[in-house]
Write a protein that holds these residues in place. Structure first.
Motif, PDB file in Angstrom:
ATOM      1  N   ASN A 184      11.044   6.557   2.380  1.00  0.00           N
ATOM      2  CA  ASN A 184      12.499   7.051   2.252  1.00  0.00           C
ATOM      3  C   ASN A 184      13.367   6.110   2.961  1.00  0.00           C
ATOM      4  N   LEU A 185      12.994   5.715   4.127  1.00  0.00           N
ATOM      5  CA  LEU A 185      13.857   4.819   5.162  1.00  0.00           C
ATOM      6  C   LEU A 185      13.674   3.435   4.500  1.00  0.00           C
ATOM      7  N   LEU A 186      12.618   2.985   3.843  1.00  0.00           N
ATOM      8  CA  LEU A 186      12.782   1.707   2.991  1.00  0.00           C
ATOM      9  C   LEU A 186      13.699   1.702   1.842  1.00  0.00           C
ATOM     10  N   GLN A 187      13.667   2.845   0.957  1.00  0.00           N
ATOM     11  CA  GLN A 187      14.393   3.112  -0.081  1.00  0.00           C
ATOM     12  C   GLN A 187      15.745   3.136   0.267  1.00  0.00           C
ATOM     13  N   TYR A 188      16.239   3.816   1.355  1.00  0.00           N
ATOM     14  CA  TYR A 188      17.248   3.968   1.592  1.00  0.00           C
ATOM     15  C   TYR A 188      18.073   2.485   1.712  1.00  0.00           C
ATOM     16  N   TYR A 189      17.175   1.658   2.718  1.00  0.00           N
ATOM     17  CA  TYR A 189      17.932   0.359   2.938  1.00  0.00           C
ATOM     18  C   TYR A 189      17.936  -0.500   1.454  1.00  0.00           C
ATOM     19  N   GLU A 190      17.190  -0.297   0.703  1.00  0.00           N
ATOM     20  CA  GLU A 190      17.026  -0.891  -0.520  1.00  0.00           C
ATOM     21  C   GLU A 190      18.377  -0.345  -1.549  1.00  0.00           C
ATOM     22  N   GLU A 206      15.677  -8.004   5.203  1.00  0.00           N
ATOM     23  CA  GLU A 206      15.523  -8.037   6.598  1.00  0.00           C
ATOM     24  C   GLU A 206      15.456  -6.586   7.429  1.00  0.00           C
ATOM     25  N   ASN A 207      16.194  -5.560   6.955  1.00  0.00           N
ATOM     26  CA  ASN A 207      16.099  -4.428   7.374  1.00  0.00           C
ATOM     27  C   ASN A 207      14.771  -3.690   7.133  1.00  0.00           C
ATOM     28  N   GLN A 208      14.256  -3.817   5.764  1.00  0.00           N
ATOM     29  CA  GLN A 208      12.852  -3.264   5.762  1.00  0.00           C
ATOM     30  C   GLN A 208      11.882  -3.843   6.428  1.00  0.00           C
ATOM     31  N   LYS A 209      11.795  -5.235   6.569  1.00  0.00           N
ATOM     32  CA  LYS A 209      10.786  -5.905   7.487  1.00  0.00           C
ATOM     33  C   LYS A 209      10.929  -5.174   8.739  1.00  0.00           C
ATOM     34  N   MET A 210      12.181  -5.016   9.258  1.00  0.00           N
ATOM     35  CA  MET A 210      12.249  -4.605  10.663  1.00  0.00           C
ATOM     36  C   MET A 210      11.589  -3.052  10.879  1.00  0.00           C
ATOM     37  N   VAL A 211      11.975  -2.251   9.787  1.00  0.00           N
ATOM     38  CA  VAL A 211      11.248  -1.016   9.827  1.00  0.00           C
ATOM     39  C   VAL A 211       9.872  -0.910   9.773  1.00  0.00           C
ATOM     40  N   LEU A 212       9.202  -1.888   8.929  1.00  0.00           N
ATOM     41  CA  LEU A 212       7.747  -1.922   9.030  1.00  0.00           C
ATOM     42  C   LEU A 212       7.328  -2.314  10.264  1.00  0.00           C
ATOM     43  N   LYS A 213       7.818  -3.097  11.037  1.00  0.00           N
ATOM     44  CA  LYS A 213       7.183  -3.775  12.270  1.00  0.00           C
ATOM     45  C   LYS A 213       7.505  -2.619  13.292  1.00  0.00           C
ATOM     46  N   GLU A 214       8.416  -2.042  13.228  1.00  0.00           N
ATOM     47  CA  GLU A 214       8.627  -0.885  13.983  1.00  0.00           C
ATOM     48  C   GLU A 214       7.707   0.188  14.026  1.00  0.00           C
ATOM     49  N   ARG A 250       0.817  -1.348  -0.251  1.00  0.00           N
ATOM     50  CA  ARG A 250       0.029   0.185   0.131  1.00  0.00           C
ATOM     51  C   ARG A 250       0.977   1.168   0.070  1.00  0.00           C
ATOM     52  N   VAL A 251       1.899   1.163   0.544  1.00  0.00           N
ATOM     53  CA  VAL A 251       2.781   2.447   0.809  1.00  0.00           C
ATOM     54  C   VAL A 251       3.720   2.314  -0.649  1.00  0.00           C
ATOM     55  N   LEU A 252       4.146   1.244  -0.885  1.00  0.00           N
ATOM     56  CA  LEU A 252       5.329   1.201  -1.775  1.00  0.00           C
ATOM     57  C   LEU A 252       5.031   1.124  -3.299  1.00  0.00           C
ATOM     58  N   LEU A 253       3.777   0.877  -3.486  1.00  0.00           N
ATOM     59  CA  LEU A 253       3.212   0.371  -4.724  1.00  0.00           C
ATOM     60  C   LEU A 253       3.677   1.748  -5.887  1.00  0.00           C
ATOM     61  N   GLU A 254       3.135   2.882  -5.537  1.00  0.00           N
ATOM     62  CA  GLU A 254       3.629   3.872  -6.488  1.00  0.00           C
ATOM     63  C   GLU A 254       5.124   4.273  -6.397  1.00  0.00           C
ATOM     64  N   LYS A 255       5.734   4.104  -5.288  1.00  0.00           N
ATOM     65  CA  LYS A 255       7.027   4.508  -5.003  1.00  0.00           C
ATOM     66  C   LYS A 255       8.179   3.617  -5.479  1.00  0.00           C
ATOM     67  N   PHE A 256       7.882   2.273  -5.171  1.00  0.00           N
ATOM     68  CA  PHE A 256       8.580   1.457  -5.883  1.00  0.00           C
ATOM     69  C   PHE A 256       8.168   0.739  -7.098  1.00  0.00           C
ATOM     70  N   ASN A 257       7.101   1.283  -7.493  1.00  0.00           N
ATOM     71  CA  ASN A 257       6.654   0.938  -9.148  1.00  0.00           C
ATOM     72  C   ASN A 257       6.558  -0.442  -9.421  1.00  0.00           C
ATOM     73  N   GLY A 258       6.196  -1.470  -8.356  1.00  0.00           N
ATOM     74  CA  GLY A 258       6.281  -2.891  -8.449  1.00  0.00           C
ATOM     75  C   GLY A 258       7.452  -3.578  -8.705  1.00  0.00           C
ATOM     76  N   LYS A 259       8.573  -3.096  -8.270  1.00  0.00           N
ATOM     77  CA  LYS A 259       9.945  -3.507  -9.070  1.00  0.00           C
ATOM     78  C   LYS A 259      10.349  -4.802  -7.939  1.00  0.00           C
ATOM     79  N   TYR A 260       9.651  -4.369  -6.823  1.00  0.00           N
ATOM     80  CA  TYR A 260      10.562  -5.518  -5.506  1.00  0.00           C
ATOM     81  C   TYR A 260       9.454  -6.554  -5.307  1.00  0.00           C
TER      82      TYR A 260
END
Length: 286
Positions: free
Chosen positions: A269-275, A196-204, A181-191
């Motif tokens: 932004n945080l998720l993109q930085y981890y990517e 693990e870092n992204q999962k940790m960010v979302l859980k927090e 829901r958050v990443l659909l437009e930002k990540f454009n379906g790429k991933y």
């Protein structure tokens, strides 16, 4: 993101106002133009199907909280089977038809006794049928409003918050429903998956949803960790152009102020930085 309620798009309100107009016209001794409008737009249509959801809420009274929760969840799930495009077109055409025969401002002036419950249901249906990440506080407030309508008693806000957090947590181990829901437009379906870092960010983010200072501290800590890792990687990069780009990204990594809230854009932004960090580590970190 907050959903703004619109009485012009609220199927329950539109139906009730038409019924009241028919009653008013009939008592005045004239043929009501609202009668054919009601039949045209609410018989065997998507609007008619959605109105049944509103009717269910308004017809239930004095339920236990458990049963009320089941009713709300069932209505939300049922709404997902409706054709959103058809609903949008039918609502537009309905308002257009009403405006041909009535003064729209006068038509919508009527005060309705169930307005609050209808507005709450409209907001929840819009939230749960949207691809955007919505404000949890808005979900909680509107769920409480519906629960109090169905139970006819005051509802514990903390309990509703806890239920919402559990709902978020139960999506699946990767939290992909919330993530996309958050990443659909930002990540454009790429991933196709999260590291693990992204999962940790979302859980927090979910667990700290009602704790702004804790989430802000977490965000600032991770920003500094990413910045440190990028600068460390930069020493291993030979390509000057890449070095410049890494330095530019590092300059964007700034802590939030003491009174700032962590918004959806900050999360993305945080998720993109981890990517980016993962890609650079795979290329240059070995």
């Amino acid at each position: 993101m907050n959903i703004k309620h619109s009485k012009y798009k609220n199927t329950g309100i539109l139906f009730e106002l038409l019924v009241r107009q028919i009653t008013a016209d009939t008592l005045s001794g004239k043929e009501s133009k609202a009668t054919p409008i009601l039949k045209k737009f609410f018989v065997k249509t998507e609007l008619g199907k959605e109105y049944k959801l509103y009717e269910t809420i308004l017809s239930k009274k004095h339920l236990s909280e458990g049963k009320a929760e089941i009713v709300i969840n069932t209505i939300i799930e049922s709404s997902k089977s409706l054709n959103r495009g058809s609903l949008k077109r039918q609502k537009y055409n309905l308002i257009k038809e009403i405006s041909k025969h009535y003064n729209v401002d006068e038509f919508f002036k009527t005060k309705l006794p169930n307005y609050k419950a209808q507005a709450a249901l409209y907001t929840l249906l819009e939230i749960y049928n949207s691809d955007n990440l919505s404000n949890p506080d808005q979900i909680i407030a509107n769920k409480i409003s519906l629960l109090e309508t169905l139970t006819n008693k005051q509802v514990n806000e903390k309990q509703v918050k806890d239920q919402l957090l559990e709902e978020f947590k139960s999506y699946d181990q990767d939290l992909r429903i919330l993530t996309y829901r958050v990443l659909l437009e930002k990540f454009n379906g790429k991933y196709s998956s999260l590291n693990e870092n992204q999962k940790m960010v979302l859980k927090e983010f979910i667990n700290s949803i009602d704790s702004t200072p804790k989430l802000r501290a977490f965000y600032n800590t991770k920003i500094n960790e990413i910045k440190s890792s990028l600068l460390s990687l930069n020493n291993k990069v030979a390509d000057k152009a890449v070095k410049i780009k890494i330095n530019e990204v590092s300059n964007f990594l700034v802590e939030l102020g003491k009174t700032a809230n962590v918004g959806n854009d900050d999360l993305v932004n945080l998720l993109q930085y981890y990517e980016l960090l993962e890609e650079l580590t795979n290329i240059h970190g070995k």
